[in-house]
Design a protein around this motif. Structure first.
Motif, PDB file in Angstrom:
ATOM      1  N   CYS A 175       1.090  -1.297  -0.076  1.00 14.18           N
ATOM      2  CA  CYS A 175       0.004  -0.068   0.054  1.00 14.18           C
ATOM      3  C   CYS A 175       0.776   1.131  -0.062  1.00 14.18           C
ATOM      4  CB  CYS A 175      -0.979  -0.099   1.045  1.00 14.18           C
ATOM      5  SG  CYS A 175      -1.756   1.522   1.541  1.00 14.18           S
ATOM      6  N   ALA A 176       0.924   1.820  -1.089  1.00  9.04           N
ATOM      7  CA  ALA A 176       1.447   3.321  -1.022  1.00  9.04           C
ATOM      8  C   ALA A 176       0.718   4.437  -0.728  1.00  9.04           C
ATOM      9  CB  ALA A 176       2.189   3.463  -2.635  1.00  9.04           C
ATOM     10  N   ALA A 177       0.848   5.377   0.132  1.00  7.48           N
ATOM     11  CA  ALA A 177       0.054   6.471   0.471  1.00  7.48           C
ATOM     12  C   ALA A 177       0.878   7.658   0.112  1.00  7.48           C
ATOM     13  CB  ALA A 177       0.090   6.366   2.331  1.00  7.48           C
ATOM     14  N   SER A 178       0.044   8.549  -0.105  1.00  3.54           N
ATOM     15  CA  SER A 178       0.456   9.805  -0.686  1.00  3.54           C
ATOM     16  C   SER A 178      -0.534  10.826  -0.037  1.00  3.54           C
ATOM     17  CB  SER A 178       0.735  10.069  -2.059  1.00  3.54           C
ATOM     18  OG  SER A 178      -0.444   9.723  -2.861  1.00  3.54           O
ATOM     19  N   GLY A 179      -0.334  12.253   0.113  1.00  2.00           N
ATOM     20  CA  GLY A 179      -0.970  13.265   0.564  1.00  2.00           C
ATOM     21  C   GLY A 179      -1.600  13.330   2.105  1.00  2.00           C
ATOM     22  N   ILE A 180      -0.645  12.304   2.830  1.00  2.00           N
ATOM     23  CA  ILE A 180      -1.056  12.335   4.342  1.00  2.00           C
ATOM     24  C   ILE A 180       0.657  12.034   4.842  1.00  2.00           C
ATOM     25  CG2 ILE A 180      -3.420  11.139   4.122  1.00  2.00           C
ATOM     26  CD1 ILE A 180      -1.906   8.779   4.789  1.00  2.00           C
ATOM     27  N   THR A 181       0.429  12.516   6.333  1.00  2.86           N
ATOM     28  CA  THR A 181       1.769  12.246   6.933  1.00  2.86           C
ATOM     29  C   THR A 181       1.551  10.797   7.600  1.00  2.86           C
ATOM     30  OG1 THR A 181       1.691  14.792   7.563  1.00  2.86           O
ATOM     31  CG2 THR A 181       3.271  13.118   9.027  1.00  2.86           C
ATOM     32  N   PHE A 182       1.929  10.040   6.741  1.00  2.00           N
ATOM     33  CA  PHE A 182       1.755   8.566   7.025  1.00  2.00           C
ATOM     34  C   PHE A 182       2.082   8.036   8.540  1.00  2.00           C
ATOM     35  CE2 PHE A 182       0.700   4.281   5.558  1.00  2.00           C
ATOM     36  CZ  PHE A 182       1.538   3.535   5.979  1.00  2.00           C
ATOM     37  N   ARG A 183       3.235   8.570   8.809  1.00  2.00           N
ATOM     38  CA  ARG A 183       3.574   7.895  10.225  1.00  2.00           C
ATOM     39  C   ARG A 183       2.819   8.538  11.388  1.00  2.00           C
ATOM     40  NH1 ARG A 183       6.538  12.575   9.382  1.00  2.00           N
ATOM     41  NH2 ARG A 183       6.638  14.079  10.966  1.00  2.00           N
ATOM     42  N   PHE A 184       1.638   9.273  11.311  1.00  7.62           N
ATOM     43  CA  PHE A 184       0.757   9.514  12.104  1.00  7.62           C
ATOM     44  C   PHE A 184      -0.478   8.499  12.235  1.00  7.62           C
ATOM     45  CE2 PHE A 184       3.130  12.838  13.016  1.00  7.62           C
ATOM     46  CZ  PHE A 184       2.941  14.246  12.600  1.00  7.62           C
ATOM     47  N   TYR A 185      -0.646   7.734  10.979  1.00  8.16           N
ATOM     48  CA  TYR A 185      -1.728   7.027  10.788  1.00  8.16           C
ATOM     49  C   TYR A 185      -1.440   5.514  11.357  1.00  8.16           C
ATOM     50  CZ  TYR A 185      -4.031  10.803   8.032  1.00  8.16           C
ATOM     51  OH  TYR A 185      -4.437  11.693   7.665  1.00  8.16           O
ATOM     52  N   ARG A 186      -2.709   5.053  11.989  1.00 10.79           N
ATOM     53  CA  ARG A 186      -2.822   3.589  11.888  1.00 10.79           C
ATOM     54  C   ARG A 186      -3.295   3.150  10.704  1.00 10.79           C
ATOM     55  NH1 ARG A 186      -7.254   0.626  12.137  1.00 10.79           N
ATOM     56  NH2 ARG A 186      -7.533  -1.262  13.044  1.00 10.79           N
ATOM     57  N   MET A 187      -2.446   1.995  10.491  1.00 12.55           N
ATOM     58  CA  MET A 187      -2.471   1.320   8.970  1.00 12.55           C
ATOM     59  C   MET A 187      -3.258  -0.035   9.251  1.00 12.55           C
ATOM     60  SD  MET A 187      -0.409   0.189   5.805  1.00 12.55           S
ATOM     61  CE  MET A 187      -0.543  -1.310   6.179  1.00 12.55           C
ATOM     62  N   GLY A 188      -4.408  -0.235   8.503  1.00  9.95           N
ATOM     63  CA  GLY A 188      -4.767  -1.800   8.399  1.00  9.95           C
ATOM     64  C   GLY A 188      -5.368  -2.094   7.277  1.00  9.95           C
ATOM     65  N   TRP A 189      -5.211  -3.729   6.944  1.00 14.35           N
ATOM     66  CA  TRP A 189      -5.678  -4.351   6.022  1.00 14.35           C
ATOM     67  C   TRP A 189      -6.947  -4.840   6.029  1.00 14.35           C
ATOM     68  CZ3 TRP A 189      -3.588  -4.225   1.133  1.00 14.35           C
ATOM     69  CH2 TRP A 189      -2.045  -3.312   1.036  1.00 14.35           C
ATOM     70  N   TYR A 190      -7.972  -4.788   5.379  1.00 17.22           N
ATOM     71  CA  TYR A 190      -9.344  -5.287   5.325  1.00 17.22           C
ATOM     72  C   TYR A 190      -9.393  -6.152   4.066  1.00 17.22           C
ATOM     73  CZ  TYR A 190     -10.247  -2.075   9.160  1.00 17.22           C
ATOM     74  OH  TYR A 190     -10.444  -1.341  10.255  1.00 17.22           O
ATOM     75  N   ARG A 191     -10.626  -6.976   4.133  1.00 18.70           N
ATOM     76  CA  ARG A 191     -10.869  -7.836   3.015  1.00 18.70           C
ATOM     77  C   ARG A 191     -12.333  -7.755   2.962  1.00 18.70           C
ATOM     78  NH1 ARG A 191      -8.112 -13.488   4.676  1.00 18.70           N
ATOM     79  NH2 ARG A 191      -9.717 -14.443   6.380  1.00 18.70           N
ATOM     80  N   GLN A 192     -12.723  -8.004   1.746  1.00 23.96           N
ATOM     81  CA  GLN A 192     -14.272  -8.483   1.681  1.00 23.96           C
ATOM     82  C   GLN A 192     -14.392  -9.513   0.800  1.00 23.96           C
ATOM     83  OE1 GLN A 192     -16.552  -4.822   0.668  1.00 23.96           O
ATOM     84  NE2 GLN A 192     -18.586  -5.958   1.542  1.00 23.96           N
ATOM     85  N   ALA A 193     -14.834 -10.525   0.984  1.00 18.60           N
ATOM     86  CA  ALA A 193     -15.348 -11.778   0.020  1.00 18.60           C
ATOM     87  C   ALA A 193     -16.655 -11.468  -0.292  1.00 18.60           C
ATOM     88  CB  ALA A 193     -15.116 -13.106   0.937  1.00 18.60           C
ATOM     89  N   PRO A 194     -17.136 -12.191  -1.469  1.00 16.61           N
ATOM     90  CA  PRO A 194     -18.395 -11.992  -2.051  1.00 16.61           C
ATOM     91  C   PRO A 194     -19.408 -12.327  -1.183  1.00 16.61           C
ATOM     92  CG  PRO A 194     -16.892 -12.906  -3.646  1.00 16.61           C
ATOM     93  CD  PRO A 194     -16.211 -12.933  -2.559  1.00 16.61           C
ATOM     94  N   GLY A 195     -20.517 -11.578  -0.770  1.00 10.62           N
ATOM     95  CA  GLY A 195     -21.612 -11.948   0.131  1.00 10.62           C
ATOM     96  C   GLY A 195     -21.433 -11.559   1.631  1.00 10.62           C
ATOM     97  N   LYS A 196     -20.226 -11.245   1.748  1.00  3.96           N
ATOM     98  CA  LYS A 196     -19.749 -11.159   2.927  1.00  3.96           C
ATOM     99  C   LYS A 196     -19.486  -9.755   3.464  1.00  3.96           C
ATOM    100  CE  LYS A 196     -18.077 -15.554   3.791  1.00  3.96           C
ATOM    101  NZ  LYS A 196     -16.875 -16.385   4.321  1.00  3.96           N
ATOM    102  N   GLN A 197     -19.293  -9.394   4.877  1.00  2.00           N
ATOM    103  CA  GLN A 197     -18.905  -8.193   5.439  1.00  2.00           C
ATOM    104  C   GLN A 197     -17.529  -7.846   5.047  1.00  2.00           C
ATOM    105  OE1 GLN A 197     -20.700  -7.311   9.263  1.00  2.00           O
ATOM    106  NE2 GLN A 197     -22.541  -6.811   8.207  1.00  2.00           N
TER     107      GLN A 197
END
Length: 115
Positions: free
Chosen positions: A22-44
């Protein structure tokens, strides 16, 4: 303009590995909590893994021991190393960055685990 751009998705056989970035731009990335989410078909959408700005890690039970989240604040990037992939890992994976009320998402990258 804030952008989070994921890369590294694709088709992999069960037991294989992929590394998402994940490449971030336009933010001060070091201040942010970063997460990975996923969504499968038909699921939240669900949280897969997260890393705070101080390096505290958290993982969904379903991926513990198989996935590793990391970040490089100097490069404004975050990665998700996925090993021992299973069919049930198939989903669109999203990068997320949160700091206070600031909450940003990438466009998602497809991961398909199939023989």
């Amino acid at each position: 303009q804030v952008q989070l751009v994921e890369s590294g998705g694709g088709l992999v056989q069960p037991g294989g590995s992929l590394r998402l970035s994940c490449a971030a731009s336009g933010i001060t990335f070091r201040f942010y909590r970063m997460g990975w989410y996923r969504q499968a078909p038909g699921k939240q959408r669900e949280l897969v893994a997260s890393i705070t700005r101080t390096g505290t890690l958290a993982y969904a039970d379903s991926v513990k021991g198989r996935f590793t989240i990391s970040r490089d604040n100097a490069k404004n990037t975050g990665d998700l190393q996925m090993n021992s992939l299973k069919a049930e890992d198939t989903a669109v994976y999203y990068c997320n960055a949160v700091w206070g009320v600031n909450d940003y998402w990438g466009q998602g990258t497809q991961v398909t685990v199939s023989s």
